[in-house]
Design an enzyme around this catalytic site. Structure first.
Site, short mmCIF file in Angstrom:
data_model
loop_
_atom_site.label_atom_id
_atom_site.label_comp_id
_atom_site.label_asym_id
_atom_site.label_seq_id
_atom_site.Cartn_x
_atom_site.Cartn_y
_atom_site.Cartn_z
N GLY A 77 -3.61 4.05 -3.03
CA GLY A 77 -3.51 2.94 -3.95
C GLY A 77 -2.48 1.92 -3.49
O GLY A 77 -1.95 1.99 -2.38
N GLY A 91 0.86 7.64 -1.01
CA GLY A 91 0.00 8.57 -1.72
C GLY A 91 -1.36 8.01 -2.05
O GLY A 91 -2.20 8.69 -2.65
N THR A 113 0.86 -1.18 0.00
CA THR A 113 0.00 0.00 0.00
C THR A 113 0.90 1.24 0.00
O THR A 113 1.86 1.32 0.76
CB THR A 113 -0.93 0.01 1.21
OG1 THR A 113 -0.17 -0.15 2.42
CG2 THR A 113 -1.95 -1.12 1.12
N ASP A 150 -5.52 -3.16 7.85
CA ASP A 150 -6.25 -4.38 8.16
C ASP A 150 -7.48 -4.50 7.26
O ASP A 150 -7.83 -5.60 6.79
CB ASP A 150 -6.69 -4.39 9.62
CG ASP A 150 -5.56 -4.03 10.56
OD1 ASP A 150 -4.39 -4.35 10.23
OD2 ASP A 150 -5.83 -3.44 11.62
#
Length: 294
Positions: A204, A202, A199, A232
């Site tokens: 995405g 910024g 992940t 999570d």
């Protein structure tokens, strides 16, 4: 079962502040949240509410927090038969949050006493690990690999055991964790795990799949109140997607959506909603997700 989670069961105390206190300074919080937490437990909570058959391996203390964990899981349909109750206190996590910056202190408590049950794990399609010591990671990943069970590992700050790295089906981490462990993001091709999902700060995610193909998922811009549990929630999207036969990039987009919902609420589990509400939100945002495959 569809998924068994292995990890900590904590009680979260979250304080939202305008600034962090100085030495010996008392500072009023502008808001607060108190609730159940634990990384793998948060992920399993999403998956249970989304309709998957779930179980959990962990440990709680012989206190009101431990009782609350078990009652909550039973309420949403998580099997609790492998949650140990030990004498002493349950785990606690205390966080101060200023925007996207947070400071966390954890007390492990009963979490130190969780034990793997391989007979139990043999009855699941998928194993998810988060917030575990090296020994549990090694044993669980090796068992899953030998038994043909897919396994996702959100490594966090834990050590990634080199002995089992290549046996991890889905290795999950955020960008900061990746850089600390591997260096620049282009090193994603060097990671031995079958699939790697990172992940991005910024928004995405960066994905390298088992074929070596690399792609990124779109960003979703949210009004961030609290990032607790966002990773999570992302993990839950990945797991739901892959268990329903989705392509990894679509599963990561679902994860991004669940994280998007999470950061707009205070607390790791306060954004959890049933699958129908998730579908409605995906349509509202114009996200084309293959829910029909599920």
């Amino acid at each position: 079962m569809d998924v068994v989670g292995i990890g900590n069961l904590n009680y979260d105390i979250i304080m939202l502040v305008d600034r962090f206190p100085g030495f010996h300074e008392k500072l009023p919080a502008k808001d607060a949240f108190f609730g159940l937490g634990g990384a793998a437990a948060n992920t399993i909570s999403w998956l249970a509410v989304m309709g998957l058959k779930t179980g959990f391996i962990g440990a709680v203390g012989s206190d009101e927090i431990g009782e609350a964990h078990i009652n909550y899981f039973r309420k949403i349909g998580v099997d609790t038969s492998r949650i140990k109750i030990v004498k002493g206190y349950s785990g606690v996590a205390i966080a101060m949050i200023k925007g996207e910056d947070k400071r966390i202190v954890k007390f492990s408590g009963a979490n130190a006493y969780k034990e793997l049950d391989f007979e139990y794990l043999s009855n699941t399609r998928h194993i998810h690990l988060s917030s575990n010591p090296k020994e549990i990671i090694e044993d669980a990943v090796s068992f899953a690999y030998e038994g043909g069970i897919s396994v996702s590992l959100d490594i966090g700050e834990a050590e990634l055991p080199g002995e089992v790295e290549e046996n991890v089906t889905y290795l999950l981490m955020n960008e900061d964790e990746f850089r600390r462990k591997f260096g620049e993001l282009d090193r994603i091709t060097d990671v031995k795990a079958k699939n790697v999902i990172v992940t991005l700060n910024g928004g995405g995610a960066l994905i390298r799949d088992e074929n070596g193909d690399i792609c990124t998922t779109p960003k979703l811009h949210a009004n961030v109140l609290d990032t607790t549990g966002a990773g999570d929630s992302f993990d839950a999207g990945i797991i739901y997607g892959i268990l329903n036969g989705w392509e990894l990039k679509d599963a990561a987009l679902l994860g991004t959506l669940l994280a998007y919902l999470t950061v707009q609420r205070i607390g790791a589990r306060s954004a959890i909603v049933p699958l129908e509400r998730i579908k409605e939100k995906a349509e509202e945002l114009g996200l084309k997700l293959p829910f029909e495959l599920g």
